[in-house]
Scaffold this motif. Structure first.
Motif, mmCIF file in Angstrom:
data_model
loop_
_atom_site.group_PDB
_atom_site.id
_atom_site.type_symbol
_atom_site.label_atom_id
_atom_site.label_comp_id
_atom_site.label_asym_id
_atom_site.label_seq_id
_atom_site.Cartn_x
_atom_site.Cartn_y
_atom_site.Cartn_z
ATOM 1 N N GLY A 1 -17.352 -13.692 -52.690
ATOM 2 C CA GLY A 1 -16.876 -12.806 -51.639
ATOM 3 C C GLY A 1 -17.250 -13.352 -50.278
ATOM 4 N N VAL A 2 -16.404 -13.119 -49.288
ATOM 5 C CA VAL A 2 -16.596 -13.697 -47.965
ATOM 6 C C VAL A 2 -17.274 -12.700 -47.026
ATOM 7 C CG1 VAL A 2 -14.662 -15.263 -48.274
ATOM 8 C CG2 VAL A 2 -14.263 -13.005 -47.249
ATOM 9 N N ALA A 3 -17.645 -13.189 -45.842
ATOM 10 C CA ALA A 3 -18.306 -12.361 -44.829
ATOM 11 C C ALA A 3 -17.419 -12.259 -43.599
ATOM 12 C CB ALA A 3 -19.660 -12.949 -44.446
ATOM 13 N N ASP A 4 -17.503 -11.127 -42.925
ATOM 14 C CA ASP A 4 -16.731 -10.909 -41.692
ATOM 15 C C ASP A 4 -17.620 -10.169 -40.710
ATOM 16 O OD1 ASP A 4 -14.836 -10.593 -39.754
ATOM 17 O OD2 ASP A 4 -13.374 -9.525 -40.997
ATOM 18 N N LEU A 5 -18.125 -10.882 -39.714
ATOM 19 C CA LEU A 5 -19.076 -10.309 -38.758
ATOM 20 C C LEU A 5 -18.405 -9.782 -37.495
ATOM 21 C CD1 LEU A 5 -22.088 -12.808 -38.948
ATOM 22 C CD2 LEU A 5 -21.387 -10.996 -40.522
ATOM 23 N N HIS A 6 -17.067 -9.805 -37.465
ATOM 24 C CA HIS A 6 -16.353 -9.346 -36.259
ATOM 25 C C HIS A 6 -15.050 -8.720 -36.720
ATOM 26 C CE1 HIS A 6 -15.145 -10.404 -31.844
ATOM 27 N NE2 HIS A 6 -14.559 -9.286 -32.259
ATOM 28 N N ASN A 7 -15.023 -7.398 -36.790
ATOM 29 C CA ASN A 7 -13.897 -6.694 -37.413
ATOM 30 C C ASN A 7 -13.770 -5.306 -36.793
ATOM 31 O OD1 ASN A 7 -12.432 -4.971 -39.303
ATOM 32 N ND2 ASN A 7 -12.600 -6.649 -40.757
ATOM 33 N N HIS A 8 -12.619 -5.015 -36.184
ATOM 34 C CA HIS A 8 -12.401 -3.729 -35.515
ATOM 35 C C HIS A 8 -11.647 -2.709 -36.372
ATOM 36 C CE1 HIS A 8 -13.839 -5.304 -31.667
ATOM 37 N NE2 HIS A 8 -13.112 -6.385 -31.899
ATOM 38 N N GLY A 9 -11.245 -3.086 -37.593
ATOM 39 C CA GLY A 9 -10.582 -2.092 -38.434
ATOM 40 C C GLY A 9 -9.513 -2.692 -39.320
ATOM 41 N N GLY A 10 -8.736 -1.823 -39.924
ATOM 42 C CA GLY A 10 -7.664 -2.236 -40.823
ATOM 43 C C GLY A 10 -7.072 -1.024 -41.500
ATOM 44 N N ALA A 11 -5.982 -1.250 -42.243
ATOM 45 C CA ALA A 11 -5.309 -0.171 -42.978
ATOM 46 C C ALA A 11 -4.922 0.980 -42.056
ATOM 47 C CB ALA A 11 -6.182 0.338 -44.123
ATOM 48 N N GLY A 12 -4.626 0.642 -40.799
ATOM 49 C CA GLY A 12 -4.205 1.644 -39.838
ATOM 50 C C GLY A 12 -5.326 2.351 -39.108
ATOM 51 N N ALA A 13 -6.572 2.014 -39.385
ATOM 52 C CA ALA A 13 -7.725 2.708 -38.796
ATOM 53 C C ALA A 13 -8.516 1.773 -37.893
ATOM 54 C CB ALA A 13 -8.626 3.264 -39.882
ATOM 55 N N SER A 14 -9.176 2.350 -36.885
ATOM 56 C CA SER A 14 -9.883 1.584 -35.868
ATOM 57 C C SER A 14 -11.344 2.013 -35.805
ATOM 58 C CB SER A 14 -9.209 1.805 -34.504
ATOM 59 O OG SER A 14 -9.865 1.100 -33.491
ATOM 60 N N PHE A 15 -12.262 1.063 -36.041
ATOM 61 C CA PHE A 15 -13.684 1.378 -35.986
ATOM 62 C C PHE A 15 -14.144 1.902 -34.623
ATOM 63 C CE2 PHE A 15 -14.105 -2.018 -39.450
ATOM 64 C CZ PHE A 15 -14.191 -1.076 -40.473
ATOM 65 N N PRO A 16 -13.603 1.432 -33.501
ATOM 66 C CA PRO A 16 -14.114 1.916 -32.216
ATOM 67 C C PRO A 16 -13.771 3.358 -31.871
ATOM 68 C CG PRO A 16 -13.076 -0.237 -31.971
ATOM 69 C CD PRO A 16 -12.711 0.272 -33.321
ATOM 70 N N SER A 17 -12.817 3.968 -32.574
ATOM 71 C CA SER A 17 -12.368 5.274 -32.092
ATOM 72 C C SER A 17 -12.033 6.293 -33.169
ATOM 73 C CB SER A 17 -11.110 5.084 -31.214
ATOM 74 O OG SER A 17 -10.091 4.408 -31.940
ATOM 75 N N ASP A 18 -11.849 5.884 -34.413
ATOM 76 C CA ASP A 18 -11.359 6.814 -35.419
ATOM 77 C C ASP A 18 -12.484 7.598 -36.091
ATOM 78 O OD1 ASP A 18 -8.693 6.484 -35.035
ATOM 79 O OD2 ASP A 18 -8.381 5.069 -36.671
ATOM 80 N N PRO A 19 -12.148 8.720 -36.738
ATOM 81 C CA PRO A 19 -13.145 9.530 -37.425
ATOM 82 C C PRO A 19 -13.641 8.855 -38.701
ATOM 83 C CG PRO A 19 -10.968 10.477 -37.736
ATOM 84 C CD PRO A 19 -10.811 9.359 -36.757
ATOM 85 N N LEU A 20 -14.658 9.460 -39.293
ATOM 86 C CA LEU A 20 -15.364 8.866 -40.422
ATOM 87 C C LEU A 20 -14.438 8.497 -41.589
ATOM 88 C CD1 LEU A 20 -18.327 8.167 -41.258
ATOM 89 C CD2 LEU A 20 -18.345 10.347 -42.471
ATOM 90 N N PRO A 21 -13.584 9.392 -42.082
ATOM 91 C CA PRO A 21 -12.762 9.026 -43.241
ATOM 92 C C PRO A 21 -11.868 7.821 -42.981
ATOM 93 C CG PRO A 21 -12.737 11.401 -42.909
ATOM 94 C CD PRO A 21 -13.368 10.808 -41.689
#
Length: 378
Positions: free
Chosen positions: A47-67
């Motif tokens: 498995g690989v590593a990703d240390l810089h990732n703002h989201g995916g699958a339509g969701a954004s880590f900086p602004s979206d809710p927990l689910p």
């Protein structure tokens, strides 16, 4: 459970191997005859590593809710990322601190291993897809509040080497074990190399935030931050992030960096935003509107033109597949894609060896199965 194929690991490439695991741990790796391997060639990667990732699958880590953030993290896990940092962007304190608290919950539940704060202590001249209104000079008091809000899960922060109070920010990184990732910068070579060496003297791990992007291009009379960070990596003082997706960097640039400083001093990252795994369309990154066209994310503008690149739409495994199938040395490529495990001190993953976690990517390049802790991801 077991998989059979050619192992591609940071230690080398090993044909005709059968990997078995129980209870999420690799229990045996045995050489088998070619007749016992699949008719269609199959490759087994850690498995690989990703240390810089703002989201995916339509969701954004900086602004979206927990689910939604949870769904984004699990989306990347299902695409082979076994170590993930969720990246924020430059935001006002009243928005940033609550989001750090929210993302910390996902770390504690095991959906990701930590948080990367990309800003706000960067340079507006090289803001890229960062909101310039939210970028501020280095503020150690605010950084302390960010660390507290993240509840021990803040593992990396992007800083411009020229930001105010850099020494105090680096001292906080040293105290809390936070990677100092230099980027979004207009700094010259001397300023950047001095910042790296100051961090090293404090015992702070240094990386370069998406090398070449959001910093001046190298010029033969003004080498700038990019050359300084390559120099630092060559001295084993830094690791450089590469968004090796064919959009942020030309493939020849990726090959050049790998061959110049070595794969162990590079770390493939996705810089993914919510459009990863999704169709073209309109998205939000932080507080900025983004348009994805032909798989490329760019800032939307009022006149309908497209602005700066606004994050990526790939997964790190997509980059691995891209470069191995194009003919780059498989050992070098998988090394670059697993460096992040080592940077975070995660010694139980990032390779395929007896006793390690069964985080395994089994692929023919057209058909892929991902196991996380031995469990098939769907």
């Amino acid at each position: 459970m077991h998989e059979t194929g050619t192992l591609i690991t940071p230690r080398g490439v090993f044909p005709n191997r059968r990997v078995e695991w129980e209870h999420g741990i690799i229990t045996s790796i045995e050489e088998v005859s070619a007749s016992d391997t699949p008719e269609q060639p199959r490759y087994l990667l850690p498995g690989v590593a990703d240390l810089h990732n703002h989201g995916g699958a339509g969701a954004s880590f900086p602004s979206d809710p927990l689910p939604a953030c949870r769904s984004a993290a699990l989306h990347h896990r299902a695409h082979g990322t076994s170590t993930l940092l969720a990246s924020t962007v430059s935001l006002p304190e009243e928005l940033l601190l609550p989001q750090l608290e929210l993302l910390a919950q996902l770390v504690h539940e095991g959906a990701m291993v930590g948080i990367h704060a990309e800003g706000p202590f960067v340079n507006t001249l090289r803001c890229g897809a960062q909101d310039p209104a939210a970028i501020i000079p280095g503020d150690p008091a605010l950084f302390s509040r960010m660390i507290d809000a993240a509840q021990g899960t803040l593992r990396s922060v992007t800083l411009a080497p020229e930001t105010a109070h850099l020494g105090e920010l680096l001292e906080l990184c040293a105290e809390h074990g936070i990677i100092a990732s230099f980027g979004h910068t207009d700094a010259d070579f001397p300023t950047t190399i001095t910042a790296v060496r100051t961090a090293a003297e404090l015992g702070v791990q240094v990386t370069a935030t998406h090398l070449f992007n959001a910093m001046p291009p190298i010029h033969h009379r003004n080498p700038g931050a990019a050359a300084a960070l390559l120099r630092a990596a060559g001295e084993d003082l830094a690791v450089v992030e590469l968004v090796a997706d064919g959009v942020h960097l030309d493939d020849h640039t990726v090959e050049f960096v790998l061959s110049t400083i070595g794969a162990g001093r590079t770390s493939f990252v996705s810089d993914a935003m919510g459009a990863a795994g999704q169709a073209d369309g309109h998205y939000i990154l932080g507080r900025l509107a983004v348009t994805v066209q032909d798989g490329v994310a760019r800032l939307s503008t009022n006149d309908g033109t497209l602005g700066a690149i606004a994050g990526g739409t790939s997964h790190v495994f997509d980059q691995v597949r891209r470069h191995i199938t194009a003919g780059l040395d498989p050992q070098a490529v998988i090394t670059a894609a697993t460096t992040g495990h080592r940077l975070l001190g995660l010694t139980d993953r990032g390779d395929l060896q007896v006793g390690m976690r069964a985080d395994i990517i089994s692929t023919s390049w057209t058909d892929t199965r991902v196991y996380y802790g031995g469990e098939l991801q769907v």
